[in-house]
Design an enzyme around this catalytic site. Sequence first.
Site, PDB file in Angstrom:
ATOM      1  N   ASP A  87      -5.527  -5.111  -5.988  1.00 41.44           N
ATOM      2  CA  ASP A  87      -5.308  -3.704  -5.635  1.00 41.44           C
ATOM      3  C   ASP A  87      -3.852  -3.278  -5.863  1.00 41.44           C
ATOM      4  O   ASP A  87      -3.559  -2.115  -6.096  1.00 41.44           O
ATOM      5  CB  ASP A  87      -5.649  -3.451  -4.156  1.00 41.44           C
TER       6      ASP A  87
ATOM      7  N   ASP B 200       0.800  -1.228   0.000  1.00 40.91           N
ATOM      8  CA  ASP B 200       0.000   0.000   0.000  1.00 40.91           C
ATOM      9  C   ASP B 200       0.834   1.280   0.000  1.00 40.91           C
ATOM     10  O   ASP B 200       0.270   2.379  -0.120  1.00 40.91           O
ATOM     11  CB  ASP B 200      -0.953   0.012   1.207  1.00 40.91           C
TER      12      ASP B 200
HETATM   13  N1  GLY Z   1      -7.878  -3.336  -0.081  1.00 43.43           N
HETATM   14  C1  GLY Z   1      -8.135  -2.129  -0.728  1.00 43.43           C
HETATM   15  C2  GLY Z   1      -9.539  -2.005  -1.116  1.00 43.43           C
HETATM   16  O1  GLY Z   1     -10.398  -2.099  -0.274  1.00 43.43           O
HETATM   17  O2  GLY Z   1      -9.817  -1.807  -2.262  1.00 43.43           O
END
Ligand code: GLY
Length: 397
Positions: free
Chosen positions: A176, A113
């Site tokens: 993601d 992230d």
């Molecule tokens: N894990 C990131 C999202 O909720 O898209």
Amino acid sequence: MLGIGLLVTITSCTQKEEKKAFDVDKALSYCDKQVHRTLKETDGTGKMPRNIMDSVTQWKLVPVEISEWTAGFWPGTLWYDYENTKDSSILKSAIEYTDLLYPLTKLSAYDHDLGFQIFCSYGNGYRLTGNEAYKQIILNAADTLATLFNPTVGTILSWPREVDNGRFAPYNTIMDNMINLEMLYWAAKNGGSKELYDIATKHAETTMKYHFREDGGSYHVALYNDATGEFIKGVTHQGYADSSLWARGQAWAIYGYTFVYRETQDKKFLRFAEKVTDLYLSRLPKDEYVPFWDFDAPNIPNAPKDASAAAIVASALLELWQLEDNAEKAKEYKAAAEKMLTELSSDKYQSGDAKPSFLLHSTGHWPNKSEVDASINYADYYYIEALTRYKKQEAKN
Ligand code: GLY
């Protein structure tokens, strides 16, 4: 002659009316008003707005921590608002909230992230100010993110902690993670190692090969054998089921493969961006442009929606239509993006006076029953990003 003249006048009036059907200036000034309201709640707290649940009217504020994946979205929203308003008080706030993330830049990689956290905040900050200190921070963060790359698998490890606790072991990559590649491409072009470009492209290729079903639908999580690189299976974390189509996961895929094509100019990525987009568009509810949180949710049409997915896809399609080599598809994607923005800008999805967020009706993590049918900071971030893109495109036309 008169008839044709009249027809031309009527046609051009209709075109003007059609153009007015979505008023981007109105939507952006609404965002600015909500930003000022939010600042009243956040200022002096040292925290970021994260969500507003149905039953309350104020932001839940969260500290900036390594595990707070959404920490970059509020500074990023402020940068977009500053880009549109040129308001010096918003610039000051954008700098202050971006600075709150500085401690994250001194740590080793906690998870993938880092791209969301640093590129939405410092990335937009550098784009708009050219501040050299921001540039160095982004370059450092890209190098840190790259430490999670496993060349045997050919992807970045998304969640090291989930390997340690055995939940998504022996090695996981989530959809993601595609979004974090943008920071690697940027760094490779802006003084960082060229290897970052190769890492990002390899990740995109491996993901394209294993992380999707035949129809272009994505798994949320791909599990790999880290010693051999073998793909083990696709499972879910935030979707309804392992093989269901989690709306935001597919949105990340659309957004990700769009910029991977922009950066590589490799047509296989354009064709793939089309494939994942076409599946998403084909599965939208009839005459609606905001998806259910999972396209296979059990209680459709009574399932919660996910406005964040719509905002992410709208922003992506506003780039994809411009990159298209197929005029029909370009037209289709532009029209779809406009419809998404129109729907998100309607009373049904706007927080309005009731809450200081931009949008209602996003779903964060349905299996955990958290942030279901809520205002969430990343929905707002991608909404204002999409509006900003739209405004720039209108200015060119
Ligand atoms: N894990 C990131 C999202 O909720 O898209």
